[in-house]
Scaffold this active site. Structure first.
Site, PDB file in Angstrom:
ATOM      1  CG  ASN A  47       3.999  -2.820  -5.987  1.00  0.00           C
ATOM      2  OD1 ASN A  47       4.120  -3.039  -7.207  1.00  0.00           O
ATOM      3  ND2 ASN A  47       3.341  -1.759  -5.636  1.00  0.00           N
ATOM      4  CB  THR A  48      -0.137  -5.472  -3.348  1.00  0.00           C
ATOM      5  OG1 THR A  48       0.230  -5.844  -4.419  1.00  0.00           O
ATOM      6  CG2 THR A  48      -1.673  -5.116  -3.365  1.00  0.00           C
ATOM      7  CE  LYS A  69      10.495 -10.776  -7.181  1.00  0.00           C
ATOM      8  NZ  LYS A  69       9.267  -9.913  -6.991  1.00  0.00           N
ATOM      9  N   GLY A  84       0.290 -10.521  -3.778  1.00  0.00           N
ATOM     10  CA  GLY A  84      -1.011  -9.234  -3.769  1.00  0.00           C
ATOM     11  C   GLY A  84      -1.945  -9.691  -2.774  1.00  0.00           C
ATOM     12  CB  ALA A 131       4.908 -12.605  -2.791  1.00  0.00           C
ATOM     13  N   GLY A 132       3.098 -11.234  -0.516  1.00  0.00           N
ATOM     14  CA  GLY A 132       2.178 -11.618   0.589  1.00  0.00           C
ATOM     15  C   GLY A 132       1.965 -10.927   1.693  1.00  0.00           C
TER      16      GLY A 132
END
Length: 332
Positions: free
Chosen positions: A284-285, A175, A236, A262-263
């Protein structure tokens, strides 16, 4: 003689090979990669490559956490999708950072039903080589490692990082993300395009984090990237999809997999991405920083699955006025 290892000065005996140096540091060569004066040292050359006065060595490994447990039941086989010739059943990719410990990370990976986990390349702690490494917790034979370039702000740094990742574990599916600034962590698209072209020429299969710009996404596909990964919102942030129109346009024009990256903040965000026609979601977050990461991993899994089913089913058309569900014929 004096050498620099992972940014710190060390005094070592001479003559000394890379293999002898690693043995003296109590490091397992199978779990790391070594760079000497900006040149990667192949594992096969550790015994013959000698360390010299003033050499600068980088010794890296993958960080994160996980589990050796088998994948739980995943969606039906006929709904598999393919990335660079590899087929997957789970459409949820999870990261391995920000968890409070390895046990929590491991439980979250299993609860999510993930088959792919992103991993970061970081320096080995040579002062405490007995610290656990990612490969001690996630078996690469059961999970697909996806090395990423998190924290890279130039194309050169990203390419260098992924060369090390390939040496450390042999993976060529990677990635790519090249960040523009620390405040937004938005991708630097000119640098991303440049790095992607270099990596593809070197034989990497590149999944690429990018802006939600359909024109940039098309250029990345034309370069040969094996998956396009537009952001939903800043990394995040948990804000969810901010530009559904552009995500949909990217999906419609792209022949390789499109994954929102993301997001994402909660399960409804994941479901929305899938309802737009995305092939998967990376996060992830959203899981790691939830009040109960394990429960959120389960929710995200169900959100991705529900969104995918809704997309395949085809939603009803929106109407301006009411349309009764019950037939009017035979009304009393």
């Amino acid at each position: 003689m004096n050498v620099t290892i992972n940014g710190e000065s060390h005094s070592v005996s001479a003559p000394l090979s890379i293999e002898e140096l690693l043995r003296g540091l109590d490091l397992d060569p199978r779990k790391i990669a070594v760079e000497r004066n900006l040149e990667i040292v192949p594992k096969s050359a550790y015994q013959l490559t000698m360390v010299g006065e003033g050499d600068r060595l980088e010794i890296v490994h993958f960080i994160g956490g996980g589990s050796e447990a088998h994948i739980l039941d995943t969606p039906e086989k006929e709904d598999e999708f393919e990335i660079a010739g590899r087929r997957f059943r789970s459409r949820l990719i999870v990261g391995t950072g920000k968890y409070k410990d390895y046990a929590e990370n491991a439980a979250a990976v299993v609860a999510a039903g993930a088959e792919i986990v992103t991993v970061a390349v970081r320096r080995v702690n040579v002062s405490d080589p007995k610290q656990p490494m990612l490969v001690d917790y996630i078996d690469p034979k059961k999970y697909t490692y996806l090395p990423n370039t998190a924290g890279c702000y130039t194309g050169e740094d990203a390419v260098r990082t992924l060369r090390l990742a390939r040496e450390a574990g042999g993976w060529k599916l990677v990635k790519l993300e090249v960040l523009g600034d620390q405040k937004t962590l938005y991708p630097d698209m000119p640098e991303t395009l440049r790095a992607a072209e270099l990596l593809i020429k070197e034989g990497f299969d590149v999944m690429v984090y990018c802006s939600d710009d359909p024109l940039m996404a098309k250029r990345l596909e034309e370069l040969g990237c094996c998956a396009i990964m537009p952001l939903a919102a800043p990394i995040g942030s948990g804000l969810g999809i901010q530009n559904a129109i552009n995500i949909r346009l990217i999906v419609e024009q792209t022949s390789v997999p499109v994954l929102v990256d993301a997001g994402v903040g909660t399960a409804s965000d994941a479901a929305e991405a899938m309802e737009l026609g995305c092939d998967g979601v990376l996060m992830n977050t959203a899981i790691a920083e939830a009040g109960d990461p394990i429960l959120m991993a389960q929710a995200m899994r169900k959100g991705v699955e529900a969104g995918r089913l809704a997309y395949r089913a085809g939603r009803m058309k929106k109407k301006l006025y009411a349309d009764p569900s019950s037939p009017l014929a035979g009304l009393i």
